[in-house]
Design a protein around this motif. Structure first.
Motif, PDB file in Angstrom:
ATOM      1  N   HIS A 174      58.567  25.991 -46.741  1.00 35.04           N
ATOM      2  CA  HIS A 174      57.239  25.381 -46.383  1.00 35.04           C
ATOM      3  C   HIS A 174      56.216  25.375 -47.574  1.00 35.04           C
ATOM      4  O   HIS A 174      56.387  25.869 -48.602  1.00 35.04           O
ATOM      5  CB  HIS A 174      56.666  26.284 -45.268  1.00 35.04           C
ATOM      6  CG  HIS A 174      57.726  26.764 -44.168  1.00 35.04           C
ATOM      7  ND1 HIS A 174      58.517  27.632 -44.266  1.00 35.04           N
ATOM      8  CD2 HIS A 174      57.663  26.125 -43.139  1.00 35.04           C
ATOM      9  CE1 HIS A 174      59.250  27.620 -43.060  1.00 35.04           C
ATOM     10  NE2 HIS A 174      58.517  26.609 -42.250  1.00 35.04           N
ATOM     11  N   ILE A 178      52.522  28.875 -42.481  1.00 32.65           N
ATOM     12  CA  ILE A 178      53.226  28.941 -41.251  1.00 32.65           C
ATOM     13  C   ILE A 178      52.471  29.268 -39.933  1.00 32.65           C
ATOM     14  O   ILE A 178      51.980  30.470 -39.877  1.00 32.65           O
ATOM     15  CB  ILE A 178      54.593  29.628 -41.471  1.00 32.65           C
ATOM     16  CG1 ILE A 178      55.596  29.176 -42.698  1.00 32.65           C
ATOM     17  CG2 ILE A 178      55.509  29.697 -40.169  1.00 32.65           C
ATOM     18  CD1 ILE A 178      56.187  30.220 -43.422  1.00 32.65           C
ATOM     19  N   CYS A 194      53.971  24.164 -38.999  1.00 36.73           N
ATOM     20  CA  CYS A 194      53.454  24.512 -40.217  1.00 36.73           C
ATOM     21  C   CYS A 194      52.003  23.785 -40.388  1.00 36.73           C
ATOM     22  O   CYS A 194      52.146  22.568 -39.726  1.00 36.73           O
ATOM     23  CB  CYS A 194      54.337  24.137 -41.404  1.00 36.73           C
ATOM     24  SG  CYS A 194      53.675  24.710 -43.107  1.00 36.73           S
TER      25      CYS A 194
END
Length: 475
Positions: A174, A178, A194
């Motif tokens: 990511h 998140i 995300c």
């Protein structure tokens, strides 16, 4: 040819929401005013846990479900965190074990004594440090005992094996915070939303991204797996800033199967899916309504059923596991609604109206129970297994015999994917920085006082020595 309306046959067409009477609510609770987009509430068949407003750290209440009514202001709390508590989740297999995460960068495991708390609890059975910034989400694995997932503001998801009390895997795909995590039925896949506007389906053991969608027209906030249907549902915002839901094929996230606008309100939409009844509930943060739909396998996939309306706005919602429901009243879902303005927790039962008082097998199929299907070592080695099912007719009062045993650990480095997670961990919160600053100021003042006392003593000795030298005896 005359027009004829199309009627759908559904046993859940007349499901209605029933609010518990005032004496069966939980009143007088200082619900947290934190603006983090979580529920701040967790419930199981024995306890209700609520994150509370507190000064100088984070705390939450744990109340036995039978202890309804007004809660005393000095009711014992779980208050070991140094920063605000951001998320709490009960272990699905051990009913007195709860996980919490906080702005102090830690994840902690607490063991609640039989009958609830008698005094404030400050010592966790396990403290987990590995994130370098605050931790916003925790999730238990749905089929494996003692496997916990945590997502932090360092953009990482850590997988903890609580048998050894250490992180065993790190998901590092990511590029921003998140927002949500959701598992499929057997826990072999993890879906995440995300802040980088991407929806991902990840294989958690390897950290490999299997599918990824860039959601420009539909900004995803929350995601949920729809049981074993191989579909995902997301809630978010359209390009015109209207609240929206979208249905996706988990094996192809290039385009959503359907998109549907809900309304023009600004509050976050929380989705809840009941795999047993194939019902989807949508609850808006800041409004008092809960819409519910039935999910089908063919187009149009989503069928609107009804809406529960309430004038009191909800901050978050806890959901009772299936084995904690009242099957004699044909209750298929139960929310615990946080009403911040009143300091009230309000149970809302979703009921299928039936005349017969006998057990209704068609609305209570076999459901995931309180026994884990896998051990941590089995799951980490690559084994997937569906949850162990139980019948709500006979076995729903049966308690699990599993006991949590905290590992004994020495302080050492925590290396995951070749990175030492405990190396150069920054100060944990703004509160802690202030406390450190004031402690240092106190220490500086103490040292200055000691120095001034020593200076005075030195001058006294010098004066005494001078007097001795000038005395007549010495002459």
């Amino acid at each position: 040819m005359s027009w004829r309306p199309q009627y759908r046959s559904s046993k859940f067409r007349n499901v209605y929401g029933k609010v518990a009477s005032r004496e069966h609510c939980f009143d007088g609770i200082p619900i947290t005013k934190n603006v983090h987009d979580n529920h701040f509430c967790a419930v199981n068949a024995r306890f209700l846990a609520i994150v509370t407003e507190s000064a100088g750290g984070g705390s939450f209440l744990v109340i036995p479900l039978e202890q309804t009514g007004r809660i005393e202001p000095n009711y014992p709390k779980v208050c070991g965190h140094q920063g605000n508590v951001l998320d709490i989740k009960w272990n699905p297999f051990i009913e007195n074990i709860i996980a919490s995460c906080s702005e102090d960068t830690s994840v902690r495991i607490w063991e609640i004594p039989e009958g609830g708390l008698k005094r404030n609890m400050t010592e966790a059975v396990l403290e987990l440090y590995g994130h370098s910034r605050r931790v916003g989400l925790v999730e238990w694995h749905p089929t494996t005992n003692n496997i916990l997932f945590s997502a932090g503001y360092d953009y990482k998801v850590l997988i903890w094996n609580l048998d050894i009390g250490e992180p065993v895997k790190m998901i590092d795909c990511h590029t921003d915070v998140i927002l949500c995590m959701s598992f499929n039925t057997d826990g072999s896949l993890l879906a995440t939303s995300c802040k980088d506007k991407k929806l991902r389906v990840v294989e958690p053991r390897s950290g490999r991204v299997l599918q990824e969608a860039s959601c420009k027209n539909h900004r995803v906030n929350r995601v949920v797996f729809l049981g074993s249907t191989k579909r995902l549902l997301t809630t978010g915002v359209s390009r015109w800033n209207t609240r929206q839901i979208a249905l996706w094929d988990q094996e192809d996230l290039s385009m959503p199967l359907i998109e549907e606008e809900i309304d023009g309100l600004s509050g976050l939409l929380f989705p809840f899916y009941d795999a047993d009844t194939h019902m989807l509930y949508l609850a808006g943060k800041g409004d008092g309504n809960i819409r519910y739909y039935e999910i089908g396998s063919e187009k149009p996939y989503l069928s609107y059923l009804m809406e529960f309306r309430s004038p009191a706005p909800q901050k978050g919602l806890g959901v009772m596991p299936k084995h904690g429901l009242d099957v004699s009243a044909c209750e298929v879902f139960r929310f615990y609604k946080l009403v911040t303005l009143k300091g009230l927790i309000e149970p809302i039962s979703m009921i299928v109206p039936r005349r017969s008082e006998t057990y209704q097998e068609d609305i209570y199929p076999m459901t995931p129970g309180t026994e884990p299907a896998l051990t941590p070592d089995e799951w980490l080695s690559g084994v997937n297994r569906d949850p162990i099912l139980m019948s709500l007719k006979e076995g729903y009062k049966k308690t699990s015999k599993i006991v949590f045993k905290a590992p004994v650990r020495e302080k050492k480095s925590v290396v995951v994917n070749g990175i030492d997670l405990l190396e150069n961990v920054p100060p944990r919160t703004e509160n802690e920085l202030l406390r450190m600053f004031f402690r240092q100021q106190d220490e500086i003042r103490r040292l200055k006082d000691e120095l001034s006392q020593k200076d005075i003593r030195i001058r006294q000795l010098q004066l005494e020595l001078k007097n001795l030298r000038n005395s007549p005896k010495n002459n």
